[in-house]
Design a protein around this motif. Structure first.
Motif: not given
Length: 276
Positions: A82-86, A101-105, A107-109, A113-115
């Motif tokens: 999942s990911s959030t886009f603004t 932001t809030a991207s599991t993709y 976060a897995a690496v 970057p966190a965003e």
């Protein structure tokens, strides 16, 4: 960096690109529905629903742009996450400038970057890999994924998109299709005062639900696609219709294509002759 970590980095970065929230269509089975607004009592007929959706289509087509918050959730298949886009989005032609932001993709690496930022235009999407990862890209800051044409058929990209293609969709066009859907029906009132919800099936195994505000503009849409065992849900909240959008793609000299990066890595791993 090990081959496994390298591939994970490519997968994560490309995944952040291809789920930019302007999700497109693909052939597949009937979409699964979840989290629908309250069902109506069945007293509204399809023509009334079609009239409301057509009016929303006309407003959306005329506005041409909006501020958006989009959440993509992919379950099943090999691209779950999942990911959030603004940011801002424009259609006809479709372009977008979005913060991820809030991207599991991502976060897995390790070290990612966190965003980050994604720019979509001209049938391609570009993601900022971050200054800390340019050693992996030959010094280039932006990773490019072609969303149309031959490059979109790359096997790994296809996995990452869960079989979706043509992600530069026009939200007004989708409303036009919904207005003509034989399964269109009212779903009743929703949280926003004066807003009503409608839903129906679209071509390509998709299902669209839309919340139309008292002013006639779509406030929230939920597009669900079920393709080859992968369920993709795109939830979009739109505000400030008609907002100014100025999207500029990164300079060519500062971009690297996903296929090129993958080939660079494969060559380097296979024969030890790859650059970097």
């Amino acid at each position: 960096m090990s081959g496994t970590t390298w591939k994970s980095a490519l997968v994560a970065l490309a995944a952040a690109l291809v789920v930019t929230g302007v999700a497109g269509c693909a052939d597949g089975g009937a979409a699964k529905r979840a989290g629908s607004p309250s069902a109506s009592a069945g007293t509204r007929d399809r023509e009334e629903a079609a009239k409301a959706v057509r009016a929303a289509y006309e407003k959306t087509a005329a506005a041409k742009s909006a501020k958006v918050r989009m959440q993509v959730v992919v379950s099943g298949g090999r691209a779950a996450g999942s990911s959030t886009f603004t940011g801002v989005r424009k259609w006809g032609p479709s372009v977008a400038d979005l913060k991820v932001t809030a991207s599991t993709y991502l976060a897995a690496v390790p070290g990612a970057p966190a965003e980050t930022r994604v720019v979509a235009a001209g049938g391609a999407a570009y993601t900022d890999v971050g200054a800390g990862r340019t050693a992996l890209t030959g010094g280039r800051r932006w990773l490019k994924v072609d969303l149309e044409g031959p490059g979109a058929d790359d096997g790994l990209v296809t996995q990452l998109t869960a079989g979706l293609s043509g992600v530069n969709q026009d939200p007004a066009e989708e409303l036009g299709l919904l207005a003509k859907s034989s399964t269109l029906k009212p779903l009743g009132a929703v949280e926003e005062p004066g807003a009503r919800a409608y839903g129906g099936d679209l071509p390509g195994g998709r299902h669209l639900e839309v919340w139309i505000g008292a002013d006639g503009y779509p406030r929230r849409t939920v597009l669900t696609t079920d393709t080859d065992g992968s369920l993709t849900k795109l939830i979009t909240t739109s505000t400030d219709y008609g907002t100014e959008v100025d999207v500029r793609t990164p300079p060519a000299g500062d971009t690297i294509g996903f296929a090129e990066l993958l080939a660079k890595f494969t060559k380097g791993r296979g024969g030890g002759s790859g650059r970097g």
